[in-house]
Design an enzyme around this catalytic site. Structure first.
Site, short mmCIF file in Angstrom:
data_model
loop_
_atom_site.label_atom_id
_atom_site.label_comp_id
_atom_site.label_asym_id
_atom_site.label_seq_id
_atom_site.Cartn_x
_atom_site.Cartn_y
_atom_site.Cartn_z
N ASP A 1 -2.10 -0.31 5.96
CA ASP A 1 -2.29 0.50 6.64
C ASP A 1 -3.57 0.26 7.09
O ASP A 1 -4.29 0.47 8.73
CB ASP A 1 -2.03 1.63 6.99
CG ASP A 1 -2.19 2.84 6.17
OD1 ASP A 1 -2.26 2.41 5.04
OD2 ASP A 1 -2.61 3.50 6.60
N ASP B 1 0.98 -1.05 -0.01
CA ASP B 1 -0.04 0.00 -0.20
C ASP B 1 1.13 1.40 0.54
O ASP B 1 2.27 1.09 0.60
CB ASP B 1 -0.72 -0.39 1.58
CG ASP B 1 -2.06 1.44 1.28
OD1 ASP B 1 -2.87 1.74 0.96
OD2 ASP B 1 -2.05 1.60 2.15
#
Length: 276
Positions: free
Chosen positions: A221, A42
């Site tokens: 996250d 990510d």
């Protein structure tokens, strides 16, 4: 590696956002030989520090070199998995172009030089206009139109969070058959066409060379990354969260800086760590 992973206590609790978790070390021995793995990352809040607005993120010194080396050492099996569009991803990491799953699975590029493929339909224009009007609720709400989704960023207007979600709920109640899904994130409310997500994008990515047959590890996250966390065991892969202990991950990092250091350290030992 499998024995080490089996002996490692999985983190099945979710830490409240107001808590500051202690970082769980991620031993390099849990990561397979780089020539046998796929590195899935990510971007915002994972590789890069969050900023007041999406346009303010920047690539710290050394990260670009680390990513290029990882891309080379994995034979091209390094990909960004992001809610951002591929165009945004390329602007951030320019002049580098990496394989990527963009727009929460709406776009994909298997190799950095490939043309983007978009399996997702565009959002209905009238629906998008109604959702876009929510940005008028307060100064500081930033509107981002990705074509297949629309994001309302409120990091500069945190007081507007409740009003934004209430307005979205009213529109959904008025259009119960609209094929849309709401993705809550860190100071962002994103509304996208249903039927795809980061997990579906990763599943498709892993069907193609150079990712096919490799053992993936994914670092993310946000809530939108949890769908990828959930499918890693299906692929004999590993998942790591950032900033909080997400359910089912093998470990977590305190901050993007810890992630960047970890990725750089994977390249320190040119011998890598072989699978048993």
């Amino acid at each position: 590696m499998n024995q080490e992973l089996a002996e490692m206590q999985r983190e099945d609790d979710i830490v409240d956002d107001n808590e500051t978790p202690d970082s769980v070390p991620v031993p390099r021995s849990l990561i397979p030989h780089l020539s046998e793995c796929a590195v899935l990352l990510d971007i915002d809040g994972t590789l890069l520090d969050l900023m007041p607005t999406p346009r303010e993120v920047w690539v710290p010194p050394g990260l670009a070199k680390t990513l290029r080396r990882l891309h080379e050492r994995t034979g091209g099996a390094l990909a960004m998995v992001s809610g951002r569009s591929l165009n945004d991803i390329d602007l951030i990491f320019a002049p580098d172009q990496f394989p990527a799953v963009g727009g929460h699975g709406a776009e994909m590029r298997i190799r950095g030089s490939d043309e983007a493929v978009s399996p997702a339909p565009s959002m209905d224009k009238e629906l998008k206009l109604r959702l876009a009007a929510i940005a008028r609720l307060s100064p500081g709400i930033l509107l981002e139109d990705k074509g297949y989704s629309l994001a309302l960023h409120y990091r500069l207007a945190p007081h507007a969070e409740k009003a934004i979600y209430e307005a979205v709920s009213l529109i959904r109640a008025d259009l119960p058959n609209a094929p849309i899904e709401v993705l809550p994130g860190k100071c962002v409310c994103e509304i996208k066409h249903s039927g795809f997500d980061k997990a579906s994008g990763v599943r498709e990515l892993m069907k193609h060379e150079p990712f096919k047959g490799r053992r993936p590890f994914f670092i993310g996250d946000d809530v939108t990354d949890e769908s990828v966390f959930a499918i890693m065991p299906d692929m004999d892969g590993l998942a790591f969260s950032v900033g909080r202990r997400a359910r089912g991950v093998a470990g977590h990092f305190d901050s993007p800086d810890d992630v960047r250091q970890f990725l750089a350290h994977l390249l320190d030992d040119e011998r890598d760590v072989s699978l048993p």
